[in-house]
Design a protein around this motif. Structure first.
Motif, PDB file in Angstrom:
ATOM      1  N   SER A   1      43.679  65.428 -33.464  1.00  0.00           N
ATOM      2  CA  SER A   1      43.779  65.560 -32.013  1.00  0.00           C
ATOM      3  C   SER A   1      42.961  64.466 -31.338  1.00  0.00           C
ATOM      4  CB  SER A   1      43.272  66.932 -31.572  1.00  0.00           C
ATOM      5  OG  SER A   1      41.879  67.050 -31.825  1.00  0.00           O
ATOM      6  N   GLN A   2      43.203  64.279 -30.032  1.00  0.00           N
ATOM      7  CA  GLN A   2      42.432  63.273 -29.301  1.00  0.00           C
ATOM      8  C   GLN A   2      40.942  63.615 -29.315  1.00  0.00           C
ATOM      9  OE1 GLN A   2      43.990  62.499 -25.396  1.00  0.00           O
ATOM     10  NE2 GLN A   2      46.061  62.048 -26.130  1.00  0.00           N
ATOM     11  N   SER A   3      40.607  64.889 -29.255  1.00  0.00           N
ATOM     12  CA  SER A   3      39.197  65.294 -29.275  1.00  0.00           C
ATOM     13  C   SER A   3      38.562  64.948 -30.618  1.00  0.00           C
ATOM     14  CB  SER A   3      39.079  66.798 -29.009  1.00  0.00           C
ATOM     15  OG  SER A   3      39.585  67.121 -27.723  1.00  0.00           O
ATOM     16  N   GLU A   4      39.311  65.157 -31.713  1.00  0.00           N
ATOM     17  CA  GLU A   4      38.785  64.831 -33.035  1.00  0.00           C
ATOM     18  C   GLU A   4      38.569  63.323 -33.180  1.00  0.00           C
ATOM     19  OE1 GLU A   4      40.771  68.488 -35.629  1.00  0.00           O
ATOM     20  OE2 GLU A   4      41.871  66.610 -35.356  1.00  0.00           O
TER      21      GLU A   4
ATOM     22  N   ALA B   1      38.003  61.243 -30.712  1.00  0.00           N
ATOM     23  CA  ALA B   1      36.876  60.898 -29.851  1.00  0.00           C
ATOM     24  C   ALA B   1      35.552  61.163 -30.553  1.00  0.00           C
ATOM     25  CB  ALA B   1      36.964  61.689 -28.547  1.00  0.00           C
ATOM     26  N   ALA B   2      35.469  62.284 -31.282  1.00  0.00           N
ATOM     27  CA  ALA B   2      34.238  62.613 -32.005  1.00  0.00           C
ATOM     28  C   ALA B   2      33.956  61.582 -33.090  1.00  0.00           C
ATOM     29  CB  ALA B   2      34.347  64.012 -32.603  1.00  0.00           C
TER      30      ALA B   2
ATOM     31  N   SER C   1      34.497  59.630 -25.327  1.00  0.00           N
ATOM     32  CA  SER C   1      35.084  60.812 -24.700  1.00  0.00           C
ATOM     33  C   SER C   1      36.571  60.923 -25.051  1.00  0.00           C
ATOM     34  CB  SER C   1      34.929  60.735 -23.177  1.00  0.00           C
ATOM     35  OG  SER C   1      35.697  59.668 -22.651  1.00  0.00           O
ATOM     36  N   GLN C   2      37.081  62.135 -24.888  1.00  0.00           N
ATOM     37  CA  GLN C   2      38.512  62.357 -25.123  1.00  0.00           C
ATOM     38  C   GLN C   2      39.358  61.565 -24.138  1.00  0.00           C
ATOM     39  OE1 GLN C   2      40.596  64.490 -22.961  1.00  0.00           O
ATOM     40  NE2 GLN C   2      42.410  63.998 -24.185  1.00  0.00           N
TER      41      GLN C   2
ATOM     42  N   SER D   1      42.438  58.941 -24.778  1.00  0.00           N
ATOM     43  CA  SER D   1      43.728  59.063 -24.113  1.00  0.00           C
ATOM     44  C   SER D   1      44.131  57.742 -23.453  1.00  0.00           C
ATOM     45  CB  SER D   1      43.666  60.179 -23.070  1.00  0.00           C
ATOM     46  OG  SER D   1      44.881  60.274 -22.360  1.00  0.00           O
TER      47      SER D   1
END
Length: 285
Positions: free
Chosen positions: A235-238, A240-241, A246-247, A251
């Motif tokens: 995912s975008q959050s993963e 980003a981490a 940041s997410q 994006s």
């Protein structure tokens, strides 16, 4: 003895599916001399008691392109081998020995005889493992698992899972002359009707050929982001981490990459440098 000796209309005669008291029969069998006429009778009795086990295992492999009757016959062969090779002196239960023996026989049948076209042996074996993993994960997750989840379950590469899933199409091949029917009952042949038609996959191939050099020209980090997003399904959050951003940054990065690739892919090709043909025997000025 054949499997049908204890069957009715292709189904085994059931005497109950409990095998708790089957070991004493093997003790009795082991106590008989090879030439004792009662030995064959005891063996037949054991096989008859265990035929439901072969049927149950054959049904576990239903819906994979092989008729149940064929699977049942193969499972019975595995059962005969288990009965003849089981040694009660080893201390293990017959059920614990027979189940993997019969399932192994059925799996070998799928691997060696149930493919319409030639598929590498390793892919066949992976396909059988994938089938069991899909069933287990579907019950656990409440949905059809993704290839990456199947790969994690089996501890293998995602590409091997994808290859095995694609190879499943090789189980059966349909004749071009096989009739099909519309909702109105009219028969026609959709396979023959499509022969010679434009294959949409060619367009996908052209797109892939166009985009590949553009992907190779991207900065290493942007290529890695695309791999994480579309190959590993992160995912975008993963992502980003992993990058420490940041997410929203991820994006925007993906949007920028897509825009760049689209513009480059749709841009008119750079005209080649004009060349002048000269007559034989002359040189350019």
């Amino acid at each position: 003895m054949t499997a049908n000796a204890h069957s009715t209309s292709g189904s085994p005669r059931r005497r109950g599916d409990s095998y708790d008291n089957i070991e004493p029969w093997f003790d009795k069998l082991a106590g008989l001399e090879p030439d004792d006429p009662h030995r064959a009778q005891v063996r037949e009795e054991i096989i008859g008691l265990c035929l439901p086990l072969a049927d149950n295992i054959a049904r576990r492999f239903a819906g994979r392109g092989v008729e149940h009757e064929d699977l049942y016959q193969v499972a019975c062969l595995g059962l005969l081998g288990a009965v003849d090779r089981f040694d009660p002196q080893h201390g293990s239960s017959f059920l614990g020995y027979a189940v993997p023996t019969i399932m192994g026989e059925v799996r070998r049948h799928f691997r060696d005889h149930s493919w319409a076209v030639r598929v590498p042996r390793g892919v066949k074996e992976t396909h059988l493992k994938v089938g069991g993993a899909v069933e287990s994960l579907t019950h656990r997750l409440g949905r059809v698992p993704r290839p990456s989840e199947i790969a994690a379950e089996l501890g293998i590469d995602r590409g091997e899972v994808t290859q095995a899933l694609v190879a499943a199409n090789a189980y059966r091949s349909d004749s071009l002359d096989t009739p099909a029917f519309t909702e109105d009952g009219d028969n026609h042949n959709p396979v023959l009707a499509r022969v010679g038609a434009v294959d949409s996959a060619y367009g996908l191939l052209e797109d892939a050929i166009t985009v590949r050099p553009l992907l190779e020209a991207l900065p290493a980090q942007e290529r890695q982001v695309l791999v994480w997003r579309f190959s590993e399904e992160a995912s975008q959050s993963e992502i980003a981490a992993r990058l420490g951003v940041s997410q929203m940054h991820v994006s925007r990065m993906l949007t920028r990459i897509f825009t760049t690739l689209r513009e480059q892919a749709l841009a008119d090709p750079t005209p080649a440098t004009d060349t002048v043909d000269h007559a034989p025997g002359t040189r350019a000025a």
